[in-house]
Design a protein around this motif. Sequence first.
Motif, PDB file in Angstrom:
ATOM      1  N   VAL A 133       0.843  -1.195   0.000  1.00 25.69           N
ATOM      2  CA  VAL A 133       0.000   0.000   0.000  1.00 25.69           C
ATOM      3  C   VAL A 133       0.882   1.250   0.000  1.00 25.69           C
ATOM      4  N   GLU A 134       0.444   2.234  -0.783  1.00 23.52           N
ATOM      5  CA  GLU A 134       1.170   3.505  -0.864  1.00 23.52           C
ATOM      6  C   GLU A 134       0.277   4.609  -0.312  1.00 23.52           C
ATOM      7  N   GLU A 162      -6.245  16.586  -2.919  1.00 22.67           N
ATOM      8  CA  GLU A 162      -6.954  17.781  -2.482  1.00 22.67           C
ATOM      9  C   GLU A 162      -7.964  17.475  -1.375  1.00 22.67           C
ATOM     10  N   LYS A 163      -8.354  16.197  -1.261  1.00 25.18           N
ATOM     11  CA  LYS A 163      -9.300  15.825  -0.209  1.00 25.18           C
ATOM     12  C   LYS A 163      -8.607  15.326   1.045  1.00 25.18           C
ATOM     13  N   GLY A 164      -7.283  15.318   1.041  1.00 24.45           N
ATOM     14  CA  GLY A 164      -6.553  14.899   2.219  1.00 24.45           C
ATOM     15  C   GLY A 164      -5.760  13.628   1.967  1.00 24.45           C
ATOM     16  N   PRO A 165      -5.203  13.024   3.041  1.00 27.16           N
ATOM     17  CA  PRO A 165      -4.403  11.803   2.886  1.00 27.16           C
ATOM     18  C   PRO A 165      -5.254  10.623   2.386  1.00 27.16           C
ATOM     19  N   ARG A 166      -4.678   9.865   1.488  1.00 27.66           N
ATOM     20  CA  ARG A 166      -5.362   8.690   0.939  1.00 27.66           C
ATOM     21  C   ARG A 166      -4.362   7.535   0.802  1.00 27.66           C
TER      22      ARG A 166
END
Length: 313
Positions: A23-24, A29-33
């Motif tokens: 997983v990376e 723009e909506k925050g950390p993902r």
Amino acid sequence: MFIRETPTVNKKTGVSYSKYQLVESYRCEKGPRQRIVMTLTELDLDKSLWPALANAIAQRLSGVTSLFESDPIIARYVDLAITKYAIRSEVAAAKETRATEADLEMVDLSSAKTINSRSIGPELIGNSFYEALSFDKILESAGLSGESLGIAKATIIARLIHPGSDRKTYSYINSNSSLPEICGIDLSKFHKDKVYAIADKLYDAKGVIEPALYRASSDLFRTNTRLFLFDLTNTYFEGSTRGNSLAKHGHSKEKRFDCTLVSLALLVDHRDYPSTQRYMRAIPLSLELSLAYLMPWSLYRMDLSLGMLFLPL
């Protein structure tokens, strides 16, 4: 990047197992993902080494060789993961290429029709054995030539694939089969009378065809045949049969004592390959006389209770 373990249950079998994903983490723009880079199928590696493995895979994907790959265990897992990732990437790229470069046309399936579709698979198998047995040479020795050879070939193979009367054989060749193309038959000049005529020719030449065909099959499938099996049966006619010299009254298996009968005798070897068959009068004959008519060999030993013949070597 990091490795995440996800417990999973197979819905069909109920078996529980773990799925391992690389997983990376990233920011938008909506925050950390987080996004899944790849799935690692088998991971029998101590959990304390997972960060090193994740770092080594990440560096390999960026084109850099990690120092952690000096560990042969980690290096093996990295090679396996990268190989599978490359294969999946190639498949995905090929799908994308097909999707972008495809030249598609809308088709109304309700308007699509097939015409002149014909069977070819069984015909090719039948033709293969026909040629292996040198059937054309056998028929030529029986006096057939030219167009008759093609019609005879089509009739024989059609009877093998779709047993039936002469009329049904003609219908199958004419409407359903690829035999006209295989046997070189001109359908514009092909009619049912030609099937009737070739059937008569084949029957008239059975004395030449049957022994030659049995020799050809014995050469193709060699064996030291000494045991032959024989049997007799009969069938009845409901007509007058005045022109049939073989039709006589006798013991009917179907209890049709009011009808005339003919007997059919069949001889096969121990492999169930037919050797010969004869139509005979349905009058009581001794078994020895029946066999002498069926198979004119002078030396054999019979077991009448078992319906067997033993030929000397």
